[in-house]
Design an enzyme around this catalytic site. Structure first.
Site, mmCIF file in Angstrom:
data_model
loop_
_atom_site.group_PDB
_atom_site.id
_atom_site.type_symbol
_atom_site.label_atom_id
_atom_site.label_comp_id
_atom_site.label_asym_id
_atom_site.label_seq_id
_atom_site.Cartn_x
_atom_site.Cartn_y
_atom_site.Cartn_z
ATOM 1 N N ASP A 15 1.930 0.903 -11.458
ATOM 2 C CA ASP A 15 2.182 1.079 -9.978
ATOM 3 C C ASP A 15 2.987 2.084 -9.503
ATOM 4 O O ASP A 15 3.667 2.664 -10.590
ATOM 5 C CB ASP A 15 2.663 -0.380 -9.772
ATOM 6 C CG ASP A 15 2.948 -0.776 -8.264
ATOM 7 O OD1 ASP A 15 1.942 -0.228 -7.416
ATOM 8 O OD2 ASP A 15 3.990 -0.969 -7.877
ATOM 9 N N SER A 16 2.999 2.357 -8.457
ATOM 10 C CA SER A 16 4.051 3.291 -7.973
ATOM 11 C C SER A 16 5.252 2.883 -8.109
ATOM 12 O O SER A 16 6.390 3.695 -8.192
ATOM 13 C CB SER A 16 3.979 3.454 -6.316
ATOM 14 O OG SER A 16 3.900 2.396 -5.770
ATOM 15 N N TYR A 47 4.243 5.556 -2.982
ATOM 16 C CA TYR A 47 2.890 6.423 -2.946
ATOM 17 C C TYR A 47 2.367 6.351 -1.509
ATOM 18 O O TYR A 47 1.560 7.240 -1.012
ATOM 19 C CB TYR A 47 2.020 5.887 -3.768
ATOM 20 C CG TYR A 47 2.015 6.393 -5.152
ATOM 21 C CD1 TYR A 47 3.308 6.900 -5.731
ATOM 22 C CD2 TYR A 47 1.072 5.865 -6.257
ATOM 23 C CE1 TYR A 47 3.483 7.245 -6.971
ATOM 24 C CE2 TYR A 47 1.143 6.271 -7.838
ATOM 25 C CZ TYR A 47 2.447 6.881 -8.188
ATOM 26 O OH TYR A 47 2.652 7.143 -9.237
ATOM 27 N N GLY A 48 2.547 5.300 -0.746
ATOM 28 C CA GLY A 48 1.910 5.044 0.456
ATOM 29 C C GLY A 48 2.061 5.799 1.637
ATOM 30 O O GLY A 48 1.402 5.848 2.353
ATOM 31 N N CYS A 78 -1.598 -0.679 -7.972
ATOM 32 C CA CYS A 78 -1.169 -0.042 -6.971
ATOM 33 C C CYS A 78 -2.235 0.041 -5.972
ATOM 34 O O CYS A 78 -3.353 0.742 -6.061
ATOM 35 C CB CYS A 78 -0.650 1.250 -7.485
ATOM 36 S SG CYS A 78 0.056 2.049 -5.574
ATOM 37 N N ASN A 79 -2.451 -0.551 -4.748
ATOM 38 C CA ASN A 79 -3.509 -0.294 -3.794
ATOM 39 C C ASN A 79 -3.660 0.994 -3.290
ATOM 40 O O ASN A 79 -4.839 1.547 -3.198
ATOM 41 C CB ASN A 79 -3.192 -1.211 -2.679
ATOM 42 C CG ASN A 79 -3.392 -2.727 -3.035
ATOM 43 O OD1 ASN A 79 -4.568 -3.203 -2.415
ATOM 44 N ND2 ASN A 79 -2.668 -3.342 -3.533
ATOM 45 N N THR A 80 -2.642 1.702 -3.034
ATOM 46 C CA THR A 80 -2.631 3.116 -2.639
ATOM 47 C C THR A 80 -3.373 4.115 -3.657
ATOM 48 O O THR A 80 -4.233 4.609 -3.309
ATOM 49 C CB THR A 80 -1.180 3.428 -2.322
ATOM 50 O OG1 THR A 80 -0.826 2.776 -1.359
ATOM 51 C CG2 THR A 80 -1.393 4.981 -1.851
ATOM 52 N N GLU A 157 11.462 -4.669 -0.400
ATOM 53 C CA GLU A 157 12.294 -4.232 -1.391
ATOM 54 C C GLU A 157 13.820 -4.429 -1.229
ATOM 55 O O GLU A 157 14.604 -4.470 -2.129
ATOM 56 C CB GLU A 157 12.259 -2.725 -1.770
ATOM 57 C CG GLU A 157 10.713 -2.375 -2.283
ATOM 58 C CD GLU A 157 10.602 -1.312 -2.878
ATOM 59 O OE1 GLU A 157 11.207 -0.064 -2.707
ATOM 60 O OE2 GLU A 157 9.600 -1.004 -3.817
ATOM 61 N N CYS A 189 -1.693 -4.608 -0.711
ATOM 62 C CA CYS A 189 -0.397 -3.647 -1.322
ATOM 63 C C CYS A 189 0.193 -4.773 -2.155
ATOM 64 O O CYS A 189 0.272 -6.021 -1.736
ATOM 65 C CB CYS A 189 0.412 -3.515 0.125
ATOM 66 S SG CYS A 189 2.027 -2.929 -0.413
ATOM 67 N N THR A 190 0.495 -4.201 -3.097
ATOM 68 C CA THR A 190 1.252 -4.987 -4.257
ATOM 69 C C THR A 190 2.503 -5.853 -3.711
ATOM 70 O O THR A 190 2.712 -6.760 -4.159
ATOM 71 C CB THR A 190 1.954 -4.001 -5.125
ATOM 72 O OG1 THR A 190 2.474 -2.884 -4.530
ATOM 73 C CG2 THR A 190 0.793 -3.488 -6.105
ATOM 74 N N HIS A 191 3.213 -5.376 -2.553
ATOM 75 C CA HIS A 191 4.407 -6.098 -2.176
ATOM 76 C C HIS A 191 4.100 -7.260 -1.455
ATOM 77 O O HIS A 191 4.931 -8.183 -1.314
ATOM 78 C CB HIS A 191 5.140 -5.103 -1.281
ATOM 79 C CG HIS A 191 5.860 -3.972 -2.127
ATOM 80 N ND1 HIS A 191 5.192 -3.076 -3.083
ATOM 81 C CD2 HIS A 191 7.019 -3.585 -2.236
ATOM 82 C CE1 HIS A 191 6.145 -2.167 -3.553
ATOM 83 N NE2 HIS A 191 7.264 -2.614 -3.107
HETATM 84 N N1 DGL Z 1 2.382 -0.214 -4.706
HETATM 85 C C1 DGL Z 1 1.868 0.307 -3.261
HETATM 86 C C2 DGL Z 1 0.382 -0.297 -3.043
HETATM 87 O O1 DGL Z 1 0.273 -1.362 -3.411
HETATM 88 C C3 DGL Z 1 3.113 -0.012 -2.232
HETATM 89 C C4 DGL Z 1 4.319 0.791 -2.429
HETATM 90 C C5 DGL Z 1 4.081 2.345 -2.145
HETATM 91 O O2 DGL Z 1 4.106 2.688 -1.031
HETATM 92 O O3 DGL Z 1 4.176 2.953 -3.205
HETATM 93 O O4 DGL Z 1 -0.018 0.266 -1.972
#
Ligand code: DGL
Length: 269
Positions: A15-16, A47-48, A78-80, A157, A189-191
């Site tokens: 993940d990011s 990453y987003g 990570c979705n991004t 976060e 998104c992971t969060h």
């Molecule tokens: N992990 C990123 C996602 O799932 C979210 C955090 C980021 O922007 O890196 O898109």
């Protein structure tokens, strides 16, 4: 390597940052005998908000690290990254690599009755239109509504998960989606699973929320079963690596995973 040795190799997850630990949590629950190696690229987080070129470059480096660790498959939590880099990763590496977009979309299509599906995610994920493409591929008759919610990541976060400001932000971001009468919403998104309660409250009980992390864990289980490489580890191990390690990450990591962990810092060069 023969299959007998291969089955107990770990699953790689990257993940990011730390949000991907929600995916590790889901994999641990659904596949308790699998060992896991997790890499969070905290040096380049988030990453987003980055360009596609940067996201691809970072994702290639993360995958290379996990491949070198000898994993049997990789989950791009990570979705991004999944939205931007998955194809490139699958072209470059000769190992099964799964993103969260396809499993999340398939779950959503299973649940929707009125064929109106919403997707929320980072700016890069929504900009990439990866969820929109995948959903339409599965069911061209869907009506898809999307919204990027860039403030959610920093709020989560910061630990502001059950907080009136986060609720207010969610009301503003989700207002239009609510009015569009969707019955299913992908948390892209992971969060976001960490504020599932807030999102559910704003959207109302009738909207089904899809956690793409849970969906990819089920997807992975089916794949390992089909390939007959489900692990039978009595004592699976979990190794966590971050590319940057300010002290505050440990606390956030434990919040995402729901347990205490040891983290190693590595340099991807
Ligand atoms: N992990 C990123 C996602 O799932 C979210 C955090 C980021 O922007 O890196 O898109």
């Amino acid at each position: 390597m023969d299959k007998g040795n291969r089955i107990n190799l770990p699953i790689g997850v990257f993940d990011s940052g730390l949000g991907g630990l929600t995916v590790v949590r889901a994999i641990k629950k659904i596949l308790p005998q699998e060992s896991i190696i997790y890499l969070g690229d905290t040096a380049h987080l988030p990453y987003g908000t980055k360009s596609s070129d940067s996201i691809i470059k970072f994702s290639l480096a993360n995958t290379r690290f996990l491949v070198k660790k000898g994993v049997k498959a990789i989950v791009v939590a990570c979705n991004t990254s999944s939205a931007t880099a998955l194809k490139k990763l699958q072209e470059f590496f000769d190992i099964p690599i799964f993103g969260v977009i396809e499993p999340g979309s398939k779950e959503a299509v299973k649940f929707t009755k009125n064929k109106r599906v919403g997707v929320i995610g980072t700016t890069a994920t929504i900009r990439s239109k990866a969820y929109q493409r995948e959903l339409k591929r599965i069911d061209p008759g869907l009506e898809i509504h999307t919204k990027s919610c860039p403030l959610f990541v920093p709020l989560i976060e910061e630990g502001w998960v059950d907080n009136e400001i986060t609720y207010k932000v969610a009301e503003i971001y989700l207002g239009e989606l609510k009015r569009s009468n969707i019955d299913t919403l992908i948390l892209g998104c992971t969060h976001y699973p960490l504020i599932k309660g807030t999102i559910q409250k704003v959207m109302g009980k009738s909207v089904k929320l899809i956690d793409s992390g849970e969906a990819v864990a089920l997807f992975l289980k089916n794949f390992l079963k089909k390939k007959k490489i489900l692990a039978k580890n009595k004592n699976p191990f979990y190794h966590y690596y971050l590319t940057d390690f300010p002290q505050r990450f440990k606390k956030i990591a434990e919040r995402f995973l729901g347990e205490r962990i040891e983290i190693k810092k590595i340099n991807l060069g």
